[in-house]
Design a protein around this motif. Structure first.
Motif, mmCIF file in Angstrom:
data_model
loop_
_atom_site.group_PDB
_atom_site.id
_atom_site.type_symbol
_atom_site.label_atom_id
_atom_site.label_comp_id
_atom_site.label_asym_id
_atom_site.label_seq_id
_atom_site.Cartn_x
_atom_site.Cartn_y
_atom_site.Cartn_z
ATOM 1 N N PRO A 59 0.816 -1.232 0.000
ATOM 2 C CA PRO A 59 0.000 0.000 0.000
ATOM 3 C C PRO A 59 0.845 1.276 0.000
ATOM 4 C CG PRO A 59 -0.841 -1.532 1.625
ATOM 5 C CD PRO A 59 0.443 -2.098 1.105
ATOM 6 N N HIS A 60 2.043 1.207 0.533
ATOM 7 C CA HIS A 60 2.923 2.377 0.568
ATOM 8 C C HIS A 60 3.713 2.530 -0.730
ATOM 9 C CE1 HIS A 60 2.024 2.629 4.820
ATOM 10 N NE2 HIS A 60 2.309 1.344 4.908
ATOM 11 N N MET A 61 3.593 1.568 -1.618
ATOM 12 C CA MET A 61 4.394 1.557 -2.843
ATOM 13 C C MET A 61 3.643 2.056 -4.075
ATOM 14 S SD MET A 61 7.375 0.410 -2.202
ATOM 15 C CE MET A 61 7.880 0.098 -3.867
ATOM 16 N N VAL A 62 2.413 2.528 -3.910
ATOM 17 C CA VAL A 62 1.616 2.922 -5.074
ATOM 18 C C VAL A 62 2.337 4.002 -5.883
ATOM 19 C CG1 VAL A 62 -0.558 3.974 -5.794
ATOM 20 C CG2 VAL A 62 -0.532 2.260 -3.985
ATOM 21 N N ARG A 63 2.817 5.039 -5.214
ATOM 22 C CA ARG A 63 3.503 6.111 -5.932
ATOM 23 C C ARG A 63 4.754 5.595 -6.611
ATOM 24 N NH1 ARG A 63 7.225 9.778 -5.922
ATOM 25 N NH2 ARG A 63 8.156 9.895 -3.899
ATOM 26 N N GLU A 64 5.513 4.726 -5.946
ATOM 27 C CA GLU A 64 6.744 4.209 -6.526
ATOM 28 C C GLU A 64 6.470 3.346 -7.758
ATOM 29 O OE1 GLU A 64 6.348 4.494 -3.286
ATOM 30 O OE2 GLU A 64 8.002 5.834 -2.826
ATOM 31 N N ILE A 65 5.362 2.607 -7.743
ATOM 32 C CA ILE A 65 5.025 1.786 -8.906
ATOM 33 C C ILE A 65 4.703 2.674 -10.097
ATOM 34 C CG2 ILE A 65 3.319 0.166 -9.819
ATOM 35 C CD1 ILE A 65 3.252 -1.061 -6.986
ATOM 36 N N TYR A 66 3.941 3.751 -9.868
ATOM 37 C CA TYR A 66 3.665 4.687 -10.956
ATOM 38 C C TYR A 66 4.956 5.332 -11.466
ATOM 39 C CZ TYR A 66 -1.352 4.387 -10.180
ATOM 40 O OH TYR A 66 -2.630 3.937 -10.069
ATOM 41 N N VAL A 67 5.848 5.671 -10.549
ATOM 42 C CA VAL A 67 7.126 6.276 -10.946
ATOM 43 C C VAL A 67 7.940 5.286 -11.766
ATOM 44 C CG1 VAL A 67 9.343 7.088 -10.058
ATOM 45 C CG2 VAL A 67 7.227 7.939 -9.064
ATOM 46 N N MET A 68 7.959 4.021 -11.345
ATOM 47 C CA MET A 68 8.704 3.004 -12.100
ATOM 48 C C MET A 68 8.147 2.847 -13.510
ATOM 49 S SD MET A 68 9.726 -0.131 -9.562
ATOM 50 C CE MET A 68 9.263 -1.297 -10.762
ATOM 51 N N GLN A 69 6.818 2.809 -13.619
ATOM 52 C CA GLN A 69 6.212 2.662 -14.938
ATOM 53 C C GLN A 69 6.526 3.867 -15.820
ATOM 54 O OE1 GLN A 69 2.087 2.080 -14.005
ATOM 55 N NE2 GLN A 69 2.296 -0.144 -13.979
ATOM 56 N N ARG A 70 6.454 5.066 -15.258
ATOM 57 C CA ARG A 70 6.739 6.273 -16.030
ATOM 58 C C ARG A 70 8.200 6.311 -16.463
ATOM 59 N NH1 ARG A 70 8.649 11.139 -14.254
ATOM 60 N NH2 ARG A 70 8.375 10.359 -12.152
ATOM 61 N N ARG A 71 9.093 5.971 -15.533
ATOM 62 C CA ARG A 71 10.523 6.005 -15.860
ATOM 63 C C ARG A 71 10.887 4.932 -16.881
ATOM 64 N NH1 ARG A 71 14.697 8.305 -12.027
ATOM 65 N NH2 ARG A 71 15.883 7.626 -13.808
ATOM 66 N N ALA A 72 10.217 3.781 -16.805
ATOM 67 C CA ALA A 72 10.490 2.731 -17.791
ATOM 68 C C ALA A 72 10.056 3.180 -19.183
ATOM 69 C CB ALA A 72 9.778 1.451 -17.409
ATOM 70 N N GLY A 73 8.976 3.943 -19.247
ATOM 71 C CA GLY A 73 8.498 4.434 -20.531
ATOM 72 C C GLY A 73 9.386 5.507 -21.127
ATOM 73 N N GLU A 74 9.932 6.341 -20.281
ATOM 74 C CA GLU A 74 10.768 7.437 -20.767
ATOM 75 C C GLU A 74 12.237 7.233 -20.415
ATOM 76 O OE1 GLU A 74 10.270 10.655 -17.182
ATOM 77 O OE2 GLU A 74 8.714 10.598 -18.709
ATOM 78 N N MET A 75 12.637 5.976 -20.316
ATOM 79 C CA MET A 75 13.996 5.652 -19.910
ATOM 80 C C MET A 75 15.012 6.305 -20.829
ATOM 81 S SD MET A 75 15.329 4.257 -17.521
ATOM 82 C CE MET A 75 16.635 3.376 -16.820
ATOM 83 N N ASP A 76 15.936 6.968 -20.207
ATOM 84 C CA ASP A 76 16.983 7.660 -20.935
ATOM 85 C C ASP A 76 18.315 7.138 -20.426
ATOM 86 O OD1 ASP A 76 17.944 9.421 -22.780
ATOM 87 O OD2 ASP A 76 17.847 11.163 -21.459
ATOM 88 N N ASP A 77 19.361 7.657 -20.919
ATOM 89 C CA ASP A 77 20.694 7.243 -20.513
ATOM 90 C C ASP A 77 20.991 7.780 -19.119
ATOM 91 O OD1 ASP A 77 23.270 6.356 -20.416
ATOM 92 O OD2 ASP A 77 24.062 7.903 -21.744
ATOM 93 N N ILE A 78 20.979 6.910 -18.104
ATOM 94 C CA ILE A 78 21.197 7.343 -16.722
ATOM 95 C C ILE A 78 22.610 7.871 -16.535
ATOM 96 C CG2 ILE A 78 21.862 5.093 -15.830
ATOM 97 C CD1 ILE A 78 19.696 7.604 -13.986
ATOM 98 N N PHE A 79 23.576 7.268 -17.214
ATOM 99 C CA PHE A 79 24.947 7.747 -17.098
ATOM 100 C C PHE A 79 25.100 9.126 -17.731
ATOM 101 C CE2 PHE A 79 25.616 3.073 -16.887
ATOM 102 C CZ PHE A 79 26.015 3.050 -15.564
ATOM 103 N N GLY A 80 24.355 9.365 -18.800
ATOM 104 C CA GLY A 80 24.353 10.685 -19.412
ATOM 105 C C GLY A 80 23.763 11.729 -18.484
#
Length: 89
Positions: A59-80
């Protein structure tokens, strides 16, 4: 003269505060991602914590799951992104 010196140091330290705040915000985002990945690791094949613990924390992870889904969709070069933050060219 002392007023100019005070203004210089005030600006100097405020620049460091702003920059360090950026670093802390970036680190917080990445730690949230790592925490979510540890809890939800079974989706990607990483051994996960006991199921009862995951269900209690879910129940405390709802925001993190949405963040993970959003970041996976717009994944960019983290090292960049890290190189840009430290101004490495």
């Amino acid at each position: 003269m002392f007023e100019n010196l005070k203004a210089f140091f005030r600006g100097f330290f405020s620049a460091f505060k702003a920059r360090s705040t950026e670093y802390l915000e970036f680190e917080e985002r990445e730690l949230e991602n790592v925490f979510a990945l540890v809890l939800m690791g079974s989706f990607v094949g990483i051994p996960s914590p006991p199921t009862t613990l995951v269900i209690r924390l879910m129940p405390h992870m709802v925001r993190e799951i949405y963040v993970m889904q959003r970041r996976a969709g717009e994944m960019d070069d983290i090292f960049g992104e890290i190189a840009a933050m430290f101004e490495i060219t």
